[in-house]
Design an enzyme around this catalytic site. Structure first.
Site, PDB file in Angstrom:
ATOM      1  N   MET A  29       1.693  22.988  15.820  1.00  0.00           N
ATOM      2  CA  MET A  29       2.487  23.846  16.689  1.00  0.00           C
ATOM      3  C   MET A  29       3.827  24.183  16.028  1.00  0.00           C
ATOM      4  O   MET A  29       4.781  24.573  16.695  1.00  0.00           O
ATOM      5  CB  MET A  29       2.686  23.189  18.058  1.00  0.00           C
ATOM      6  N   ALA A  31       7.386  23.784  13.702  1.00  0.00           N
ATOM      7  CA  ALA A  31       8.505  22.845  13.544  1.00  0.00           C
ATOM      8  C   ALA A  31       8.061  21.724  12.609  1.00  0.00           C
ATOM      9  O   ALA A  31       8.154  20.538  12.937  1.00  0.00           O
ATOM     10  CB  ALA A  31       8.971  22.307  14.884  1.00  0.00           C
ATOM     11  N   HIS A  36       3.563  16.463   8.917  1.00  0.00           N
ATOM     12  CA  HIS A  36       2.663  17.609   8.744  1.00  0.00           C
ATOM     13  C   HIS A  36       2.332  17.824   7.267  1.00  0.00           C
ATOM     14  O   HIS A  36       1.174  18.069   6.904  1.00  0.00           O
ATOM     15  CB  HIS A  36       3.305  18.886   9.284  1.00  0.00           C
ATOM     16  N   GLN A  60      -1.672  23.855  26.894  1.00  0.00           N
ATOM     17  CA  GLN A  60      -1.651  22.389  26.864  1.00  0.00           C
ATOM     18  C   GLN A  60      -0.354  21.816  27.408  1.00  0.00           C
ATOM     19  O   GLN A  60      -0.146  20.606  27.384  1.00  0.00           O
ATOM     20  CB  GLN A  60      -1.917  21.865  25.458  1.00  0.00           C
ATOM     21  N   GLU A 149      -2.615  10.248  13.412  1.00  0.00           N
ATOM     22  CA  GLU A 149      -2.970   9.217  14.386  1.00  0.00           C
ATOM     23  C   GLU A 149      -1.856   8.949  15.400  1.00  0.00           C
ATOM     24  O   GLU A 149      -2.062   8.170  16.327  1.00  0.00           O
ATOM     25  CB  GLU A 149      -3.354   7.917  13.673  1.00  0.00           C
ATOM     26  N   SER A 187       7.671  16.935  15.925  1.00  0.00           N
ATOM     27  CA  SER A 187       8.502  18.136  16.040  1.00  0.00           C
ATOM     28  C   SER A 187       9.539  17.976  17.140  1.00  0.00           C
ATOM     29  O   SER A 187      10.632  18.555  17.080  1.00  0.00           O
ATOM     30  CB  SER A 187       7.618  19.352  16.330  1.00  0.00           C
TER      31      SER A 187
END
Length: 281
Positions: A29, A31, A36, A60, A149, A187
């Site tokens: 998503m 940021a 990431h 969501q 995770e 984020s």
């Protein structure tokens, strides 16, 4: 590195990788942070190219305020991805591109794993996650998709989604990447004040100590101890702490030999919600 906002243009760009090559996928998503980048690096090692989607998925979020405040930093995200070696495609669509102007989540029967922890506290969250990932998987058609995770429950939901939708994609879970103070990278961390960020180190500290206590204390004793840690904090408020079966995600009250367990936690720093988890054995 190509940046695509339309599904047709991305599909066209991936055509050369459809035969005798592997496509990896990292849905995000935005940021972006080092966590990431770790996922993308892992994907690049195992695939010929990697698609990174950047899309703040409205279906969501059960809290519109949280959706509005979610950081959106596309230019910075692209600059970060440009530091990596390898073939990366960025897919950054508008909601209308994915949902065809009908931004509604599909209802899934994920079973009991969707009713625990996050499922209890974020109504409809996993239906939204499943809906957008089903759309993205069908556009990208990856050989493998990579998830951190930190969102362990979501990882199990994604594996179930692939079964339900009969999608030929391997789901790969990757270790949690942490800040210097132990806070799981997220984020949402960008929304924390300096004081909140420093205080939030308590979350991982509590989990690691709970893991040690799990060797010799009862689950009731650990639960009580965790509550006391957060009662003493003037910055953090505990939403939940649960010790659950690592496979079923059902909360447990006592250990049984042969089972694997994880501890899960959610806490607020102001209006910023933070989650984390750890394997206990």
């Amino acid at each position: 590195m190509g940046i695509y906002t339309k599904r047709e243009s991305l599909i066209q760009a991936l055509l050369p990788f459809r035969k005798n090559k592997r496509i990896g996928f990292v849905p995000t998503m935005g940021a972006l942070h080092s966590g990431h980048l770790s996922l993308v690096k892992t994907a690049l090692e195992a695939n010929d190219c990697v698609v990174v989607s950047i899309f703040v998925n409205p279906t969501q979020f059960d809290n519109t305020g949280d959706l509005d405040k979610y950081p959106r930093t596309l230019e910075v995200d692209v600059d970060l991805l440009n530091t990596l070696q390898g073939k990366v495609f960025v897919f950054a669509p508008e909601a209308s591109v994915l949902y065809n102007d009908h931004v509604v989540a599909k209802t899934y029967r994920f079973g009991s794993i969707a009713n625990e922890m996050e499922g209890k506290h974020r109504q409809g969250h996993f239906d939204g996650v499943g809906t957008v990932l089903n759309i993205l998987f069908r556009i990208v058609q990856p050989d493998a998709a990579y998830f951190g995770e930190k969102d362990y429950q979501q990882l199990q939901i994604v594996k179930k989604l692939v079964q339900i939708e009969k999608l030929p994609v391997q789901i790969v879970g990757c270790p949690i990447v942490r800040e210097n103070n132990g806070l799981a990278m997220s984020s949402r961390n960008k929304r924390l004040t300096k004081a909140q960020f420093e205080a939030a180190g308590l979350i991982s500290k509590t989990l690691f100590e709970a893991k040690e206590r799990f060797k010799k204390q009862s689950i009731d004793q650990i639960n009580q101890w965790v509550s006391e840690q957060f009662n003493d904090s003037s910055v953090l408020s505990l939403e939940y702490f649960e010790i659950a079966n690592a496979e079923t995600l059902k909360t447990v009250e006592r250990r049984r030999s042969g089972n694997k367990y994880r501890a899960f936690i959610a806490a607020f720093a102001g209006d910023v919600r933070l989650i984390d988890n750890i394997a206990l054995n």
